[in-house]
Design an enzyme around this catalytic site. Structure first.
Site, mmCIF file in Angstrom:
data_model
loop_
_atom_site.group_PDB
_atom_site.id
_atom_site.type_symbol
_atom_site.label_atom_id
_atom_site.label_comp_id
_atom_site.label_asym_id
_atom_site.label_seq_id
_atom_site.Cartn_x
_atom_site.Cartn_y
_atom_site.Cartn_z
ATOM 1 N N CYS A 165 1.169 -1.053 -0.382
ATOM 2 C CA CYS A 165 -0.249 -0.042 -0.043
ATOM 3 C C CYS A 165 1.124 1.112 0.152
ATOM 4 O O CYS A 165 1.370 1.758 -1.191
ATOM 5 C CB CYS A 165 -1.279 0.136 1.032
ATOM 6 S SG CYS A 165 -2.311 1.117 0.487
ATOM 7 N N GLU A 204 -1.103 -8.265 5.408
ATOM 8 C CA GLU A 204 -0.876 -8.391 7.165
ATOM 9 C C GLU A 204 -1.459 -8.676 7.978
ATOM 10 O O GLU A 204 -1.575 -8.485 9.066
ATOM 11 C CB GLU A 204 0.345 -7.222 7.457
ATOM 12 C CG GLU A 204 -0.178 -5.501 7.113
ATOM 13 C CD GLU A 204 -0.073 -5.861 5.975
ATOM 14 O OE1 GLU A 204 0.033 -6.016 5.075
ATOM 15 O OE2 GLU A 204 -0.846 -4.151 6.180
ATOM 16 N N HIS A 220 -3.509 -4.875 2.308
ATOM 17 C CA HIS A 220 -2.830 -5.743 2.933
ATOM 18 C C HIS A 220 -2.771 -6.740 3.051
ATOM 19 O O HIS A 220 -3.474 -7.334 4.226
ATOM 20 C CB HIS A 220 -3.317 -4.647 4.560
ATOM 21 C CG HIS A 220 -2.831 -3.039 3.895
ATOM 22 N ND1 HIS A 220 -2.364 -2.716 4.799
ATOM 23 C CD2 HIS A 220 -4.025 -2.397 3.693
ATOM 24 C CE1 HIS A 220 -1.688 -1.192 4.709
ATOM 25 N NE2 HIS A 220 -3.620 -1.273 3.542
HETATM 26 N N1 GLN Z 1 -3.322 6.798 1.134
HETATM 27 C C1 GLN Z 1 -2.438 6.101 1.256
HETATM 28 C C2 GLN Z 1 -0.778 6.865 0.975
HETATM 29 O O1 GLN Z 1 -1.256 7.866 -0.044
HETATM 30 C C3 GLN Z 1 -1.684 4.673 1.932
HETATM 31 C C4 GLN Z 1 -2.737 3.813 2.187
HETATM 32 C C5 GLN Z 1 -2.805 2.882 2.829
HETATM 33 O O2 GLN Z 1 -1.401 2.575 3.072
HETATM 34 N N2 GLN Z 1 -3.218 1.888 3.797
HETATM 35 O O3 GLN Z 1 0.450 7.313 1.609
#
Ligand code: GLN
Length: 190
Positions: free
Chosen positions: A78, A176, A174
């Site tokens: 992410c 995890e 995610h």
């Molecule tokens: N929207 C977040 C960002 O731009 C990422 C979100 C996440 O890691 N769950 O960093």
């Protein structure tokens, strides 16, 4: 085979817990001397702008960039996927520090406000035929891959949610948070 989890901000504790459950003892990476001990690094979800700023402040950005994909396997989940992408669309106004090592273009917060967060089952045959639970939280989307990178999983609409380039791995979801450790196992073999 020492694995580190970048522990500056975000859900690093959840990655540490999955690894411990697998019988692996990860190092929490906060300083260059921690990074020097690891051959694999997980960059967790969180806020990519904050993690990027802290990478600069703690002198970790350049050493990660230099080693990533070579003697350091890197997996970004992410926010971590945003940080390792070479090109990021919809960056914070004024730009944000990025590691920028993987040949892909990523769009931050790609799913808009209504679908900010959702769960779905993902097909990811490299980890087996059983669908993988996908948890997306203000997730980015991988909008393009360079010739060296391969898509490992896509949403039904074709959007790429996991990709690999040699020893670099990116997931926009995610693993995890799900109790399914197959992507962690894949990363430990890169
Ligand atoms: N929207 C977040 C960002 O731009 C990422 C979100 C996440 O890691 N769950 O960093």
């Amino acid at each position: 085979m020492t694995v580190g989890v970048l522990a500056l901000q975000g859900d690093f504790r959840e990655h540490v817990a999955v690894l411990r459950h697998m019988g692996v003892s990860p190092i929490e990476v906060r300083l260059p001397q921690h990074l020097a001990q690891v051959e694999r690094l997980i960059i967790p979800g969180g806020e990519s702008t904050t993690i990027g700023r802290l990478l600069v402040r703690y002198h970790l950005l350049d050493p990660i960039r230099t080693r990533a994909g070579k003697d350091l396997a890197v997996w970004g989940t992410c926010a971590g996927a945003i940080l390792i992408a070479r090109e990021v669309l919809d960056q914070k106004v004024g730009g944000q520090p990025l590691i920028g090592v993987m040949d892909m273009q990523v769009r931050r917060n790609a799913f808009g406000s209504q679908l900010d967060s959702f769960e779905t089952e993902l097909a990811m045959s490299i980890v087996g035929e059983t669908p993988l639970p996908g948890v997306f939280i203000r997730a980015p989307q991988i909008v393009a891959l360079g010739s060296g990178a391969t898509a490992l999983s896509r949403l039904p609409n074709g959007g790429i949610v996991a990709a690999q380039q040699g020893r670099l791995l990116a997931t926009t979801f995610h693993p995890e948070l799900t109790g399914d450790d197959r992507v962690h196992r894949l990363f430990m073999e890169l």
